[in-house]
Design a protein around this motif. Structure first.
Motif, PDB file in Angstrom:
ATOM      1  N   THR A  33       0.823  -1.206   0.000  1.00 36.43           N
ATOM      2  CA  THR A  33       0.000   0.000   0.000  1.00 36.43           C
ATOM      3  C   THR A  33       0.859   1.260   0.000  1.00 36.43           C
ATOM      4  O   THR A  33       0.469   2.276  -0.569  1.00 36.43           O
ATOM      5  CB  THR A  33      -0.976   0.002   1.190  1.00 36.43           C
ATOM      6  OG1 THR A  33      -0.292  -0.391   2.388  1.00 36.43           O
ATOM      7  CG2 THR A  33      -2.128  -0.951   0.944  1.00 36.43           C
ATOM      8  N   ARG A  34       2.031   1.206   0.614  1.00 37.40           N
ATOM      9  CA  ARG A  34       2.953   2.340   0.520  1.00 37.40           C
ATOM     10  C   ARG A  34       3.355   2.591  -0.927  1.00 37.40           C
ATOM     11  O   ARG A  34       3.545   3.738  -1.341  1.00 37.40           O
ATOM     12  CB  ARG A  34       4.205   2.083   1.371  1.00 37.40           C
ATOM     13  CG  ARG A  34       4.069   2.451   2.828  1.00 37.40           C
ATOM     14  CD  ARG A  34       4.064   3.949   3.010  1.00 37.40           C
ATOM     15  NE  ARG A  34       3.814   4.347   4.384  1.00 37.40           N
ATOM     16  CZ  ARG A  34       3.569   5.605   4.752  1.00 37.40           C
ATOM     17  NH1 ARG A  34       3.528   6.557   3.830  1.00 37.40           N
ATOM     18  NH2 ARG A  34       3.345   5.906   6.000  1.00 37.40           N
ATOM     19  N   TYR A  35       3.443   1.529  -1.698  1.00 37.84           N
ATOM     20  CA  TYR A  35       3.898   1.640  -3.079  1.00 37.84           C
ATOM     21  C   TYR A  35       2.794   2.122  -4.016  1.00 37.84           C
ATOM     22  O   TYR A  35       3.064   2.851  -4.980  1.00 37.84           O
ATOM     23  CB  TYR A  35       4.424   0.280  -3.552  1.00 37.84           C
ATOM     24  CG  TYR A  35       5.013   0.279  -4.940  1.00 37.84           C
ATOM     25  CD1 TYR A  35       6.171   1.010  -5.230  1.00 37.84           C
ATOM     26  CD2 TYR A  35       4.415  -0.447  -5.962  1.00 37.84           C
ATOM     27  CE1 TYR A  35       6.706   1.007  -6.510  1.00 37.84           C
ATOM     28  CE2 TYR A  35       4.953  -0.456  -7.243  1.00 37.84           C
ATOM     29  CZ  TYR A  35       6.096   0.274  -7.513  1.00 37.84           C
ATOM     30  OH  TYR A  35       6.624   0.276  -8.773  1.00 37.84           O
ATOM     31  N   VAL A 181       6.088 -12.602  -7.298  1.00 34.27           N
ATOM     32  CA  VAL A 181       6.083 -11.601  -8.360  1.00 34.27           C
ATOM     33  C   VAL A 181       6.869 -10.372  -7.920  1.00 34.27           C
ATOM     34  O   VAL A 181       6.557  -9.772  -6.871  1.00 34.27           O
ATOM     35  CB  VAL A 181       4.648 -11.185  -8.717  1.00 34.27           C
ATOM     36  CG1 VAL A 181       4.646 -10.247  -9.933  1.00 34.27           C
ATOM     37  CG2 VAL A 181       3.775 -12.409  -8.978  1.00 34.27           C
ATOM     38  N   THR A 182       7.881 -10.002  -8.680  1.00 37.34           N
ATOM     39  CA  THR A 182       8.641  -8.787  -8.402  1.00 37.34           C
ATOM     40  C   THR A 182       7.888  -7.595  -8.986  1.00 37.34           C
ATOM     41  O   THR A 182       7.571  -7.567 -10.180  1.00 37.34           O
ATOM     42  CB  THR A 182      10.044  -8.858  -9.017  1.00 37.34           C
ATOM     43  OG1 THR A 182      10.723  -9.996  -8.481  1.00 37.34           O
ATOM     44  CG2 THR A 182      10.840  -7.598  -8.695  1.00 37.34           C
ATOM     45  N   LEU A 183       7.613  -6.602  -8.153  1.00 30.47           N
ATOM     46  CA  LEU A 183       6.808  -5.465  -8.586  1.00 30.47           C
ATOM     47  C   LEU A 183       7.619  -4.203  -8.834  1.00 30.47           C
ATOM     48  O   LEU A 183       7.163  -3.314  -9.549  1.00 30.47           O
ATOM     49  CB  LEU A 183       5.732  -5.151  -7.537  1.00 30.47           C
ATOM     50  CG  LEU A 183       4.731  -6.270  -7.250  1.00 30.47           C
ATOM     51  CD1 LEU A 183       3.714  -5.791  -6.227  1.00 30.47           C
ATOM     52  CD2 LEU A 183       4.034  -6.715  -8.518  1.00 30.47           C
ATOM     53  N   ALA A 184       8.792  -4.102  -8.238  1.00 27.77           N
ATOM     54  CA  ALA A 184       9.541  -2.851  -8.359  1.00 27.77           C
ATOM     55  C   ALA A 184      11.022  -3.095  -8.157  1.00 27.77           C
ATOM     56  O   ALA A 184      11.426  -4.098  -7.554  1.00 27.77           O
ATOM     57  CB  ALA A 184       9.039  -1.828  -7.325  1.00 27.77           C
ATOM     58  N   ASN A 186      12.842  -1.640  -6.184  1.00 29.95           N
ATOM     59  CA  ASN A 186      13.216  -1.503  -4.775  1.00 29.95           C
ATOM     60  C   ASN A 186      13.091  -2.808  -3.996  1.00 29.95           C
ATOM     61  O   ASN A 186      13.257  -2.838  -2.783  1.00 29.95           O
ATOM     62  CB  ASN A 186      12.365  -0.419  -4.110  1.00 29.95           C
ATOM     63  CG  ASN A 186      10.887  -0.776  -4.051  1.00 29.95           C
ATOM     64  OD1 ASN A 186      10.478  -1.871  -4.447  1.00 29.95           O
ATOM     65  ND2 ASN A 186      10.072   0.141  -3.558  1.00 29.95           N
ATOM     66  N   GLY A 187      12.784  -3.898  -4.710  1.00 28.53           N
ATOM     67  CA  GLY A 187      12.701  -5.198  -4.055  1.00 28.53           C
ATOM     68  C   GLY A 187      11.318  -5.599  -3.601  1.00 28.53           C
ATOM     69  O   GLY A 187      11.160  -6.647  -2.977  1.00 28.53           O
ATOM     70  N   LEU A 188      10.324  -4.798  -3.899  1.00 27.80           N
ATOM     71  CA  LEU A 188       8.959  -5.127  -3.500  1.00 27.80           C
ATOM     72  C   LEU A 188       8.480  -6.372  -4.242  1.00 27.80           C
ATOM     73  O   LEU A 188       8.569  -6.452  -5.462  1.00 27.80           O
ATOM     74  CB  LEU A 188       8.020  -3.958  -3.786  1.00 27.80           C
ATOM     75  CG  LEU A 188       6.540  -4.191  -3.466  1.00 27.80           C
ATOM     76  CD1 LEU A 188       6.338  -4.395  -1.971  1.00 27.80           C
ATOM     77  CD2 LEU A 188       5.694  -3.020  -3.957  1.00 27.80           C
ATOM     78  N   HIS A 189       7.992  -7.332  -3.479  1.00 24.91           N
ATOM     79  CA  HIS A 189       7.439  -8.566  -4.040  1.00 24.91           C
ATOM     80  C   HIS A 189       6.006  -8.735  -3.571  1.00 24.91           C
ATOM     81  O   HIS A 189       5.614  -8.221  -2.518  1.00 24.91           O
ATOM     82  CB  HIS A 189       8.236  -9.785  -3.550  1.00 24.91           C
ATOM     83  CG  HIS A 189       9.587  -9.919  -4.162  1.00 24.91           C
ATOM     84  ND1 HIS A 189       9.916 -10.928  -5.043  1.00 24.91           N
ATOM     85  CD2 HIS A 189      10.708  -9.171  -4.017  1.00 24.91           C
ATOM     86  CE1 HIS A 189      11.180 -10.793  -5.406  1.00 24.91           C
ATOM     87  NE2 HIS A 189      11.679  -9.736  -4.795  1.00 24.91           N
ATOM     88  N   THR A 190       5.241  -9.483  -4.335  1.00 24.76           N
ATOM     89  CA  THR A 190       3.955  -9.996  -3.873  1.00 24.76           C
ATOM     90  C   THR A 190       3.951 -11.498  -4.087  1.00 24.76           C
ATOM     91  O   THR A 190       4.293 -11.977  -5.174  1.00 24.76           O
ATOM     92  CB  THR A 190       2.781  -9.343  -4.611  1.00 24.76           C
ATOM     93  OG1 THR A 190       2.608  -8.012  -4.135  1.00 24.76           O
ATOM     94  CG2 THR A 190       1.485 -10.106  -4.374  1.00 24.76           C
TER      95      THR A 190
END
Length: 205
Positions: A33-35, A181-184, A186-190
């Motif tokens: 949610t921050r992203y 799943v890599t989203l960004a 910056n290392g954000l994953h889901t």
């Protein structure tokens, strides 16, 4: 459906303010949610976003359980009703809440969408335990009714999380990772996770 501090029950209108407060505080610094939601007045944006998802989607088209009057809450979408029309009605307001993160939100959705189930499932829309109540078994207590009802109806349960610690927690409840799943950059994953209705009835310890 019990924990050391209470029994899970279905939400009522009177429980909504407490449940929304729990969700807003729990997701204030959540990586996903921050992203995907504007940083300006972020907590209030999260609060309204969670309120819409709770009251306009899950309580109308799915099921919501709470523990301790809403200090733990789990909101599910079920295959029984289609919320597409409600999402369309909320599209403009949701867009305002996302704000300057619209491109990131759209890209994230596009990245995750291929890994979502195509068949009917129980979808965990959101779940939270108020920070001051964590570590007392409330997360398991509030999730158990939905997981068990989905299994009784013969449907898989599905969720997405952007917290590696959450992955381990859900694995203890019988979920298995189906996608990372890599989203960004910056290392954000889901992580996409699924629990089959044929999963053993015993809860993992």
């Amino acid at each position: 459906m019990t924990s050391s501090t209470g029994t899970a029950r279905l939400i009522t209108e009177a429980d909504v303010p407490t449940a929304v407060d729990t969700l807003a505080r729990a997701f204030a610094d959540y990586p996903y949610t921050r992203y995907v939601i504007d940083a300006d007045n972020h907590l209030e944006r999260i609060r309204r976003y969670q309120e819409l998802c709770l009251t306009r989607i899950a309580m109308v088209y799915g099921k919501v359980w709470i523990v301790v009057g809403g200090r733990a809450v789990a909101a599910w979408s079920t295959p029984d009703r289609d919320p597409t029309a409600a999402f369309a009605e909320m599209e403009a307001e949701l867009g305002e809440l996302i704000g300057d993160r619209s491109e990131a939100a759209a890209a994230s959705e596009a990245a995750i969408e291929p890994y979502r189930p195509r068949e009917p499932v129980w979808m965990l829309n959101t779940v939270a335990v108020a920070p001051e109540h964590q570590g007392r078994g409330l997360g398991t207590a509030v999730l158990r009714p939905g997981i068990e009802e989905a299994a009784r109806a013969g449907y898989p349960a599905f969720l997405e999380t952007s917290s590696e610690a959450n992955v381990r927690f859900y694995q203890h409840l019988g979920f298995e990772v189906t996608a990372d799943v890599t989203l960004a950059d910056n290392g954000l994953h889901t992580w996409c996770m699924r629990r089959e209705p044929s999963q053993e009835s015993q809860w993992r310890r």
